[in-house]
Each structure stands twice: as structure tokens, then as C-alpha cells.
Design a protein around this motif. Structure first.
Motif, PDB file in Angstrom:
ATOM      1  N   PHE A 144       8.368  62.481  21.973  1.00  0.00           N
ATOM      2  CA  PHE A 144       8.569  61.046  21.953  1.00  0.00           C
ATOM      3  C   PHE A 144       9.279  60.607  23.234  1.00  0.00           C
ATOM      4  CE2 PHE A 144       8.087  62.284  17.574  1.00  0.00           C
ATOM      5  CZ  PHE A 144       7.298  61.275  17.035  1.00  0.00           C
ATOM      6  N   PRO A 145       8.525  60.392  24.323  1.00  0.00           N
ATOM      7  CA  PRO A 145       9.152  59.870  25.544  1.00  0.00           C
ATOM      8  C   PRO A 145       9.855  58.546  25.244  1.00  0.00           C
ATOM      9  CG  PRO A 145       6.875  60.547  25.936  1.00  0.00           C
ATOM     10  CD  PRO A 145       7.085  60.555  24.454  1.00  0.00           C
ATOM     11  N   TYR A 146      10.824  58.198  26.090  1.00  0.00           N
ATOM     12  CA  TYR A 146      11.583  56.979  25.825  1.00  0.00           C
ATOM     13  C   TYR A 146      11.725  56.147  27.095  1.00  0.00           C
ATOM     14  CZ  TYR A 146      15.817  58.788  28.092  1.00  0.00           C
ATOM     15  OH  TYR A 146      16.721  59.259  29.008  1.00  0.00           O
ATOM     16  N   TYR A 147      11.919  54.839  26.906  1.00  0.00           N
ATOM     17  CA  TYR A 147      12.166  53.948  28.030  1.00  0.00           C
ATOM     18  C   TYR A 147      13.600  54.145  28.524  1.00  0.00           C
ATOM     19  CZ  TYR A 147       8.009  51.423  26.350  1.00  0.00           C
ATOM     20  OH  TYR A 147       6.753  51.073  25.948  1.00  0.00           O
ATOM     21  N   ARG A 148      13.752  54.529  29.781  1.00  0.00           N
ATOM     22  CA  ARG A 148      15.089  54.703  30.347  1.00  0.00           C
ATOM     23  C   ARG A 148      15.656  53.388  30.871  1.00  0.00           C
ATOM     24  NH1 ARG A 148      15.630  59.877  34.216  1.00  0.00           N
ATOM     25  NH2 ARG A 148      17.253  58.483  34.955  1.00  0.00           N
ATOM     26  N   GLU A 149      14.784  52.579  31.495  1.00  0.00           N
ATOM     27  CA  GLU A 149      15.255  51.351  32.127  1.00  0.00           C
ATOM     28  C   GLU A 149      14.222  50.249  31.970  1.00  0.00           C
ATOM     29  OE1 GLU A 149      17.423  51.846  36.067  1.00  0.00           O
ATOM     30  OE2 GLU A 149      16.304  53.743  35.983  1.00  0.00           O
ATOM     31  N   PHE A 150      14.717  49.002  31.915  1.00  0.00           N
ATOM     32  CA  PHE A 150      13.860  47.820  31.919  1.00  0.00           C
ATOM     33  C   PHE A 150      14.302  46.892  33.046  1.00  0.00           C
ATOM     34  CE2 PHE A 150      13.389  49.035  27.417  1.00  0.00           C
ATOM     35  CZ  PHE A 150      12.015  48.969  27.291  1.00  0.00           C
ATOM     36  N   TRP A 151      13.329  46.240  33.668  1.00  0.00           N
ATOM     37  CA  TRP A 151      13.584  45.188  34.636  1.00  0.00           C
ATOM     38  C   TRP A 151      12.867  43.938  34.135  1.00  0.00           C
ATOM     39  CZ3 TRP A 151      12.869  50.224  35.664  1.00  0.00           C
ATOM     40  CH2 TRP A 151      13.771  50.871  36.517  1.00  0.00           C
ATOM     41  N   ILE A 152      13.615  42.885  33.854  1.00  0.00           N
ATOM     42  CA  ILE A 152      13.061  41.664  33.272  1.00  0.00           C
ATOM     43  C   ILE A 152      13.074  40.554  34.309  1.00  0.00           C
ATOM     44  CG2 ILE A 152      13.289  39.964  31.416  1.00  0.00           C
ATOM     45  CD1 ILE A 152      14.862  42.156  29.858  1.00  0.00           C
ATOM     46  N   GLU A 153      11.921  39.957  34.568  1.00  0.00           N
ATOM     47  CA  GLU A 153      11.853  38.832  35.487  1.00  0.00           C
ATOM     48  C   GLU A 153      12.388  37.577  34.793  1.00  0.00           C
ATOM     49  OE1 GLU A 153       8.335  38.161  37.726  1.00  0.00           O
ATOM     50  OE2 GLU A 153       7.781  40.281  37.794  1.00  0.00           O
ATOM     51  N   GLU A 154      13.360  36.937  35.405  1.00  0.00           N
ATOM     52  CA  GLU A 154      13.934  35.739  34.797  1.00  0.00           C
ATOM     53  C   GLU A 154      12.871  34.642  34.725  1.00  0.00           C
ATOM     54  OE1 GLU A 154      17.403  34.542  36.903  1.00  0.00           O
ATOM     55  OE2 GLU A 154      18.563  36.329  36.362  1.00  0.00           O
ATOM     56  N   PRO A 155      12.527  34.191  33.511  1.00  0.00           N
ATOM     57  CA  PRO A 155      11.490  33.162  33.387  1.00  0.00           C
ATOM     58  C   PRO A 155      11.996  31.792  33.838  1.00  0.00           C
ATOM     59  CG  PRO A 155      12.418  33.673  31.241  1.00  0.00           C
ATOM     60  CD  PRO A 155      13.037  34.636  32.210  1.00  0.00           C
ATOM     61  N   LYS A 156      11.099  31.011  34.379  1.00  0.00           N
ATOM     62  CA  LYS A 156      11.422  29.631  34.746  1.00  0.00           C
ATOM     63  C   LYS A 156      11.248  28.737  33.527  1.00  0.00           C
ATOM     64  CE  LYS A 156       9.688  30.321  39.470  1.00  0.00           C
ATOM     65  NZ  LYS A 156       9.114  31.657  39.239  1.00  0.00           N
ATOM     66  N   LYS A 157      11.744  27.522  33.630  1.00  0.00           N
ATOM     67  CA  LYS A 157      11.716  26.584  32.509  1.00  0.00           C
ATOM     68  C   LYS A 157      10.293  26.324  32.034  1.00  0.00           C
ATOM     69  CE  LYS A 157      13.598  22.158  30.973  1.00  0.00           C
ATOM     70  NZ  LYS A 157      14.427  20.984  31.355  1.00  0.00           N
ATOM     71  N   GLU A 158       9.335  26.292  32.983  1.00  0.00           N
ATOM     72  CA  GLU A 158       7.961  25.957  32.618  1.00  0.00           C
ATOM     73  C   GLU A 158       7.131  27.168  32.214  1.00  0.00           C
ATOM     74  OE1 GLU A 158       8.092  26.669  37.082  1.00  0.00           O
ATOM     75  OE2 GLU A 158       9.342  25.698  35.560  1.00  0.00           O
ATOM     76  N   ASP A 159       7.669  28.387  32.340  1.00  0.00           N
ATOM     77  CA  ASP A 159       6.893  29.594  32.057  1.00  0.00           C
ATOM     78  C   ASP A 159       6.556  29.723  30.580  1.00  0.00           C
ATOM     79  OD1 ASP A 159       6.892  30.301  34.692  1.00  0.00           O
ATOM     80  OD2 ASP A 159       8.434  31.857  34.512  1.00  0.00           O
ATOM     81  N   ARG A 160       5.338  30.162  30.308  1.00  0.00           N
ATOM     82  CA  ARG A 160       4.895  30.425  28.940  1.00  0.00           C
ATOM     83  C   ARG A 160       4.631  31.909  28.717  1.00  0.00           C
ATOM     84  NH1 ARG A 160       6.866  26.344  29.065  1.00  0.00           N
ATOM     85  NH2 ARG A 160       6.154  24.306  28.368  1.00  0.00           N
ATOM     86  N   SER A 161       4.945  32.726  29.736  1.00  0.00           N
ATOM     87  CA  SER A 161       4.791  34.171  29.632  1.00  0.00           C
ATOM     88  C   SER A 161       6.048  34.844  30.175  1.00  0.00           C
ATOM     89  CB  SER A 161       3.566  34.662  30.419  1.00  0.00           C
ATOM     90  OG  SER A 161       2.373  34.120  29.897  1.00  0.00           O
ATOM     91  N   LEU A 162       6.346  36.021  29.653  1.00  0.00           N
ATOM     92  CA  LEU A 162       7.509  36.787  30.065  1.00  0.00           C
ATOM     93  C   LEU A 162       7.039  38.098  30.675  1.00  0.00           C
ATOM     94  CD1 LEU A 162      10.673  37.041  29.992  1.00  0.00           C
ATOM     95  CD2 LEU A 162      10.339  38.369  27.875  1.00  0.00           C
ATOM     96  N   SER A 163       7.477  38.378  31.921  1.00  0.00           N
ATOM     97  CA  SER A 163       7.072  39.579  32.631  1.00  0.00           C
ATOM     98  C   SER A 163       8.248  40.556  32.697  1.00  0.00           C
ATOM     99  CB  SER A 163       6.617  39.211  34.050  1.00  0.00           C
ATOM    100  OG  SER A 163       6.328  40.363  34.807  1.00  0.00           O
TER     101      SER A 163
END
Length: 509
Positions: free
Chosen positions: A200-219
Motif C-alpha cells: 500500500f504505497p502512500y502519499y508523502r506530500e501534497f502541493w495544492i494550487e491556491e484557487p482564485k475566487k472565480e475558479d470552479r476546479s481545484l488543482s
């Protein structure tokens, strides 16, 4: 003919269960839109994952005992204090980290990517959480988290709704607006079947792009690490009536893997209309999914109703041509079939996967394990390439997962709506399969095509109109001559053209 494999039970690791709780019009064929990604950052992450694969795997450091000894209720009762989560700017997304504890004791580190591309660490501090009445003593500041959850400001539903969560090894799950948490997915499946131990590999790190007010998707991005492999992942999450998750990954093998499962889905099936034994008569059906659906570019659709088998079972579905899609479906939306006011199985999402890049020849594999309770996930499906997963080899895949009530659009072929059977005596069983036909079924004169595998013989077959499902009912009897599992297939055709998907089943002893 499919390959049938029957092995001894897996370790309970396979049962790692999530205990936490729309897309615009789309087609099931054609090239899928590529997820918008920070190309420069992702290329660096891919390089980092590749370099990590040439190093020895290091187990994550143990968390303090007071966290690993938490009960589920204690862990789930811990809440993130800031109602706006970890994103400082206003947007339609709120992201709240999960604390370490209970079963989730692999530290995950979070980073934010600002609009100008700056990377910032988001470090764990005990003051970020309300631990309620749980006494944990002094905790270090550099512990990390166990994952995060995503809330979305739904104007349609009038408030903030949790529509995505990721916690525990590489598990994640989503749902559409107005639905109830159900099945989950994983980054990768390693040796789920076979002679090697499952990993069961695991996620070590996440990098989240800060969404803008108008964004409807999260990267966001993830670095995966495990004994046999590493990986770099990009996710683009778009919530809605049908939520959409676009995924691109690069997998790097530290060592040879016996069975590498791509785009795995995990679900639960305790009992259904096709179950010979009811573990809970008060709820005649209890399942997060009731079938595996597969679409091929040959025009064939396959429907395999799920079962709670008498022993560990795995099945391979060879892909002849191109795989257009596959997924675990919750087709039955009738509350009266479940009768649970608390669990609402009828509103749990289906998950449909559309491949887009890197998918070679191979097969879809379905794994079913016996269970006596609805609290354990006992169903797994994934794609396996014919290319061996050898040491130092790399794979690149892209695909989209749709989560929602009716996630398959554009299908004009008849569907299976129910599967039932009765044991008439020691050797004879009678099956009843109902097919629903889209549009008008008047004037149709379908012919049943039925295949009975080795170990049984067909002794009776008939077809009749079933106006209650706008289709037809296929009824047949088989006489078992051997003790093993017997494959069954059936579909309806008209004028030598398939009228329905292929009902694919296994008669267990």
C-alpha cells in the motif's frame, strides 16, 4: 473466455476502509480534455519521483503512541479550527487537513502553490485543531497530517458541501451534489492478487494550487512512495451534480511488481437481489456498488453483477480492441430495495473511468472477497497492462473519474436491471435476468443468446416481455454437473445485432 483465479484470503490490509465522510455534458468516447497543470512544477515533481525510485525505501517515522491509540470516534471528533481552512484567499473551495491518528498514521506534508508560483509549506501545529476532550499531551510541531478534505460552496444546494477527501495510504473518494459517501479509489494497486504480498504505497506530500475566487476546479499534486515504486500525480477536481477528477501520473518501479493495478476502485457488497444468504434481513440489499461495467470500442458493453462470494475470487476481462471505460456502478436507486433511513445506499455514487493516455493492451480485473459485515470493503477492480512491471521501468497514465448517480452518458444499448436466482434442488438453479431497453421496445422480437460454461448444462430457456422495466425478462435453468464456479453469459439481439449489454456472471457452488 475469462480467466478464473481462486486464491486464499488476502490480509486485512485490503480492507482498509474509509471511515470519514458536475461536470458539464460529456461523452464516453473521444479524446478527453487534458487537466490544466503547472507544467514547470509537475516536470520537477516527476523528476523528484524518478530520483526517489533509485533510493532505498524508508518507512515513515512512527507517530506518537497517543495518536495511534486513538479510537475512530476520538480521531474523527478532532476538528480543524479555522472555518476557511488552509487557503488564505476567498474562493468556492475550503480545504481542511485531517490530523494523524487512529489507522491513519503515515505523515503527509502539505504545501501551497500561490498564484505567482511560490511554494509555501503548511506546517502542522497542535493549535490548528480542536482536540475536544482528548488528552494528547504535548505534540511536536513537525508531525504532518494524514490527508485533507475539500468543501465546495454549492450555490445550487445552498451551502458548503464536502465533496472530496483523501486520507489513508493512497485512498481518496468523491461524490456528486446531493449524494452519500460510498466507494473509493486509490492511486495504484500493488499485488492485490498473486503470490506476492500486497503493498500500500502512500502519499508523502501534497502541493495544492491556491484557487482564485472565480475558479470552479481545484488543482493539486502528490508524491507517492512505497516499497516497490514511486509516483508523481496531478489531480484536477471539478465538483458538480457529477463530480469530475482528472488524473495524470508517472509511476517509477523500484523493483519488479507481480501485479500492477491502474486506476483501482474499491467498494463494498454485502448482499443484494442475487444473494443466496441475507446477513441483515431488515435491509434486503446492502452495497455501495452493485456491478462492474466495461465499455469496449468494438461496441460491446459488459455488465458483471457483484457478489459476496463463498471464497476469495478474482476474474480477468481481456480487452479486445480499445478500452473506452470501466467502473463500479450503483444502478439500483430504489429506496425500498434497501430500506435504510440511516445509510441511504440508493444515493451512493457510481464511479466511471475514461482512459485517455498511456493505456495499452491488457485486462480489467475484478476481485471479490467474502464478508459478513457492511463495514469492510470487499470489492476491488483495476486495469492491468500486458507490459510487465519490471524493475526501473516507468509508466505514464492519464484518465478521468466521474462520480455521480448516472455517470455513463450516451449509451443507447439495453441494460441489465436485475439478476435473481433460485435453488430448485441440489443440482438445478433457475435464473431470472431483466433487461431494460431504451426508447420503445414495441415491435421488437429479441432473440436470447446464452452461453453456459463447462460444469453445467442448460435445461430450459425462455424470454418474455416485461413492461415494468420497458424491456424483456430472460429465464433459464441450469443443471450443475461439477462443484466449481461456472461462467454464464447472456444478451439479447435483434436482426443479428446486439440489443443489450452482455450479462456476465459466475454461478458459485
Amino acid at each position: 473466455m475469462k480467466k478464473f483465479v481462486f486464491l486464499c484470503p488476502l490480509s486485512l490490509g485490503l480492507f482498509l476502509l474509509f471511515v470519514f465522510f458536475g461536470a458539464s455534458k460529456y461523452k464516453t468516447t473521444g479524446k478527453q480534455p487534458k487537466a490544466k497543470e503547472n507544467v514547470s512544477f509537475f516536470s520537477r515533481l516527476v523528476k523528484k519521483a524518478k530520483e526517489l525510485s533509485f533510493t532505498s525505501y524508508l518507512q515513515p517515522p512512527p507517530v506518537p503512541a497517543q495518536l495511534s491509540n486513538l479510537s475512530y470516534d476520538q480521531w474523527f471528533g478532532i476538528s480543524f479550527k479555522d472555518p476557511r481552512g488552509i487557503i488564505p484567499n476567498e474562493s468556492r473551495f475550503v480545504i481542511k487537513p485531517f490530523p494523524l491518528g487512529y489507522l491513519f498514521c503515515q505523515p503527509v506534508f502539505l504545501h501551497l502553490i500561490t498564484a505567482n508560483g511560490e511554494e509555501k509549506n503548511y506546517d502542522f501545529e497542535p493549535s490548528l485543531f480542536d482536540f475536544k476532550n482528548v488528552e494528547l499531551g504535548k505534540l511536536p510541531k513537525n508531525l504532518g497530517f494524514s490527508g485533507f478534505r475539500v468543501f465546495y460552496d454549492s450555490k445550487e444546494k445552498g451551502g458548503w458541501l464536502e465533496l472530496f477527501s483523501i486520507v489513508g495510504a493512497s485512498y481518496f473518494r468523491s461524490l456528486g451534489l446531493g449524494q452519500t459517501w460510498g466507494l473509493s479509489a486509490r492511486a495504484i494497486a500493488v499485488n492485490t492478487t498473486g503470490s506476492s504480498k500486497e503493498e500500500f504505497p502512500y502519499y508523502r506530500e501534497f502541493w495544492i494550487e491556491e484557487p482564485k475566487k472565480e475558479d470552479r476546479s481545484l488543482s493539486f499534486y502528490a508524491l507517492l512512495d512505497g516499497e516497490s515504486l514511486t509516483g508523481a500525480f496531478h489531480f484536477l477536481f471539478s465538483p458538480g451534480e457529477t463530480s469530475k477528477l482528472e488524473i495524470e501520473n508517472y509511476i517509477f518501479l523500484r523493483k519488479t511488481v507481480e501485479k500492477l493495478g491502474i486506476a483501482p476502485l474499491t467498494s463494498m457488497f454485502l448482499q443484494g437481489e442475487n444473494s443466496p444468504l441475507l446477513y441483515n434481513p431488515l435491509h434486503p440489499e446492502e452495497h455501495d456498488s452493485d456491478g462492474l461495467s466495461i465499455q469496449l470500442d468494438t461496441g460491446e458493453w459488459i455488465w458483471r453483477p457483484l457478489q459476496n462470494p463463498p471464497f476469495f475470487s478474482s476474474f480477468e476481462f481481456p480487452i479486445r480492441g480499445k478500452l473506452l471505460g470501466f467502473g463500479l456502478m450503483q444502478r439500483d436507486r430504489n429506496f425500498d430495495h434497501y430500506k435504510s433511513l440511516l445509510l441511504h445506499y440508493e444515493s451512493r455514487p457510481s464511479a466511471w473511468i475514461i482512459p485517455s493516455q498511456g493505456w495499452e493492451e491488457g485486462h480489467v480485473e475484478l476481485v471479490e472477497l467474502p464478508t459478513t459485515t457492511e463495514t469492510k470493503d470487499n470489492i476491488v477492480c483495476y486495469f492491468v497492462s500486458n507490459t510487465p512491471a519490471l524493475s526501473q521501468k516507468q509508466f505514464h497514465y492519464a484518465y478521468t473519474i466521474f462520480w455521480g448517480r448516472d455517470v455513463i452518458a450516451g449509451s443507447e444499448i439495453g441494460r441489465v436491471v436485475s439478476t435473481r436466482y433460485a435453488q430448485l434442488d441440489k443440482t438445478i438453479r433457475e435464473y431470472v435476468v431483466d433487461f431494460s431497453i431504451p426508447g420503445s421496445s414495441e415491435g421488437l422480437d429479441p432473440q436470447p443468446i446464452l452461453l453456459v460454461g463447462q460444469g453445467a448444462k442448460l435445461i430450459e430457456l425462455r424470454i418474455e416481455r416485461n413492461s415494468y422495466v420497458n424491456g424483456f425478462r430472460l429465464t433459464f435453468k441450469i443443471q450443475r454437473q461439477e462443484a466449481g464456479p461456472i461462467p454464464l453469459k447472456a444478451y439479447l439481439e435483434a436482426k443479428d445485432f446486439p440489443l443489450t449489454e452482455t450479462w456476465d456472471y459466475v454461478d458459485f457452488p
